[in-house]
Design a protein around this motif. Structure first.
Motif, PDB file in Angstrom:
ATOM      1  N   ILE A 187       0.930  -1.156   0.015  1.00 39.41           N
ATOM      2  CA  ILE A 187       0.038  -0.068   0.133  1.00 39.41           C
ATOM      3  C   ILE A 187       0.687   1.335  -0.081  1.00 39.41           C
ATOM      4  O   ILE A 187       2.263   0.899   0.897  1.00 39.41           O
ATOM      5  CB  ILE A 187      -1.017  -0.052   0.793  1.00 39.41           C
ATOM      6  CG1 ILE A 187      -1.621  -0.946   1.565  1.00 39.41           C
ATOM      7  CG2 ILE A 187      -1.931   1.650   1.506  1.00 39.41           C
ATOM      8  CD1 ILE A 187      -2.097  -1.726   2.469  1.00 39.41           C
ATOM      9  N   PRO A 188       0.563   1.878  -0.820  1.00 42.86           N
ATOM     10  CA  PRO A 188       1.562   3.453  -0.962  1.00 42.86           C
ATOM     11  C   PRO A 188       1.125   3.861  -0.013  1.00 42.86           C
ATOM     12  O   PRO A 188       0.208   4.928   0.698  1.00 42.86           O
ATOM     13  CB  PRO A 188       1.095   4.067  -2.345  1.00 42.86           C
ATOM     14  CG  PRO A 188      -0.111   2.959  -3.724  1.00 42.86           C
ATOM     15  CD  PRO A 188      -0.207   2.380  -2.102  1.00 42.86           C
ATOM     16  N   GLN A 193      13.367   8.696   6.219  1.00 41.92           N
ATOM     17  CA  GLN A 193      11.784   8.918   6.638  1.00 41.92           C
ATOM     18  C   GLN A 193      10.723   8.234   5.822  1.00 41.92           C
ATOM     19  O   GLN A 193       9.932   8.043   6.611  1.00 41.92           O
ATOM     20  CB  GLN A 193      12.283  10.308   5.582  1.00 41.92           C
ATOM     21  CG  GLN A 193      13.131  11.212   5.887  1.00 41.92           C
ATOM     22  CD  GLN A 193      12.776  12.567   4.709  1.00 41.92           C
ATOM     23  OE1 GLN A 193      12.050  11.773   3.840  1.00 41.92           O
ATOM     24  NE2 GLN A 193      13.341  13.455   4.026  1.00 41.92           N
ATOM     25  N   ALA A 194      11.203   7.166   5.285  1.00 42.30           N
ATOM     26  CA  ALA A 194       9.903   6.214   4.919  1.00 42.30           C
ATOM     27  C   ALA A 194       9.927   4.827   6.813  1.00 42.30           C
ATOM     28  O   ALA A 194       8.833   5.229   6.642  1.00 42.30           O
ATOM     29  CB  ALA A 194      10.268   5.365   3.859  1.00 42.30           C
ATOM     30  N   ALA A 219       6.341   2.079   7.076  1.00 42.88           N
ATOM     31  CA  ALA A 219       7.190   1.824   6.017  1.00 42.88           C
ATOM     32  C   ALA A 219       7.816   0.761   6.138  1.00 42.88           C
ATOM     33  O   ALA A 219       8.658   1.212   7.181  1.00 42.88           O
ATOM     34  CB  ALA A 219       7.614   2.770   4.538  1.00 42.88           C
ATOM     35  N   ASP A 220       7.383  -0.305   5.502  1.00 37.09           N
ATOM     36  CA  ASP A 220       7.963  -0.980   5.168  1.00 37.09           C
ATOM     37  C   ASP A 220       9.507  -1.121   3.662  1.00 37.09           C
ATOM     38  O   ASP A 220      10.204  -2.025   3.699  1.00 37.09           O
ATOM     39  CB  ASP A 220       7.688  -2.906   4.660  1.00 37.09           C
ATOM     40  CG  ASP A 220       6.456  -2.595   6.209  1.00 37.09           C
ATOM     41  OD1 ASP A 220       7.006  -2.358   7.156  1.00 37.09           O
ATOM     42  OD2 ASP A 220       5.036  -3.084   5.845  1.00 37.09           O
ATOM     43  N   ALA A 221       9.176  -0.193   3.167  1.00 38.71           N
ATOM     44  CA  ALA A 221       9.845  -0.490   1.879  1.00 38.71           C
ATOM     45  C   ALA A 221       9.699   0.780   0.891  1.00 38.71           C
ATOM     46  O   ALA A 221       8.970   1.626   1.141  1.00 38.71           O
ATOM     47  CB  ALA A 221       9.272  -1.023   0.732  1.00 38.71           C
ATOM     48  N   LEU A 222      10.780   1.107   0.312  1.00 36.12           N
ATOM     49  CA  LEU A 222      10.954   2.362  -0.726  1.00 36.12           C
ATOM     50  C   LEU A 222      10.769   1.771  -2.254  1.00 36.12           C
ATOM     51  O   LEU A 222      11.477   0.520  -2.372  1.00 36.12           O
ATOM     52  CB  LEU A 222      12.129   3.557  -0.888  1.00 36.12           C
ATOM     53  CG  LEU A 222      12.238   4.332   0.616  1.00 36.12           C
ATOM     54  CD1 LEU A 222      13.790   4.821   0.957  1.00 36.12           C
ATOM     55  CD2 LEU A 222      11.133   5.365   0.031  1.00 36.12           C
ATOM     56  N   ALA A 233       5.685   2.557   1.486  1.00 34.42           N
ATOM     57  CA  ALA A 233       5.463   1.810   1.256  1.00 34.42           C
ATOM     58  C   ALA A 233       4.925   1.036   2.401  1.00 34.42           C
ATOM     59  O   ALA A 233       5.973   0.161   3.331  1.00 34.42           O
ATOM     60  CB  ALA A 233       5.015   0.986  -0.155  1.00 34.42           C
ATOM     61  N   LYS A 234       3.689  -0.120   2.653  1.00 30.98           N
ATOM     62  CA  LYS A 234       4.134  -0.671   3.716  1.00 30.98           C
ATOM     63  C   LYS A 234       3.303  -2.071   3.060  1.00 30.98           C
ATOM     64  O   LYS A 234       2.762  -2.104   2.652  1.00 30.98           O
ATOM     65  CB  LYS A 234       3.054  -0.155   4.500  1.00 30.98           C
ATOM     66  CG  LYS A 234       1.875  -0.616   5.532  1.00 30.98           C
ATOM     67  CD  LYS A 234       3.092  -0.733   6.691  1.00 30.98           C
ATOM     68  CE  LYS A 234       2.601  -1.238   8.136  1.00 30.98           C
ATOM     69  NZ  LYS A 234       4.171  -1.545   8.469  1.00 30.98           N
TER      70      LYS A 234
END
Length: 133
Positions: free
Chosen positions: A49-50, A92-93, A98-101, A124-125
């Protein structure tokens, strides 16, 4: 010591020392970021999910080390500077949960007086898939 013995000893010593020291090849060492990194041509292997678009950009003046005989010979950032930028963005992510960029893109521009860069990505998660019983 005889000449042949010296040569043999020198070869033995150099091969023994070479076995002790592993040369570091910069491009083989992939940094460990707090989130997974996926560049524009890569996709995660699971749904996500973005959360938010992230961007880091800056402009700096051209420095003398970039010029030789009034010609620019060095443009953009080196690999270490790019990795520092990516580390900042990945933090920052992570702070956003978040889990990923994903869709990470780096671009730079140079004029006669200025260097600039833009690093973009989407925090993104990963989507958790629950099995229905």
């Amino acid at each position: 010591m005889k000449k042949g013995t010296k040569l043999l000893f020198g070869l033995f010593l150099s091969s023994a020392l070479a076995g002790c020291f592993r040369p570091i090849v910069y491009l083989q060492n992939r940094p460990n970021y707090p989130v997974d990194i996926f560049y524009a041509n890569e996709r995660p292997d699971r749904p996500f999910i973005p959360l938010r678009e992230l961007e880091i950009k800056n402009e700096t003046p051209v420095v003398a080390q970039q010029m030789v005989n009034r010609r620019m010979v060095k443009r953009g950032n080196n690999m270490q500077e790019k990795e520092i930028l990516l580390a900042r963005m990945s933090l920052q992510a992570k702070n956003l949960g978040a889990d990923a960029l994903v869709d990470v893109q780096y671009s730079y521009f140079t004029s006669m007086t200025t260097n600039g860069y833009i690093l973009k990505g989407i925090a993104a998660k990963y989507r958790v898939e629950y099995e229905q019983q």
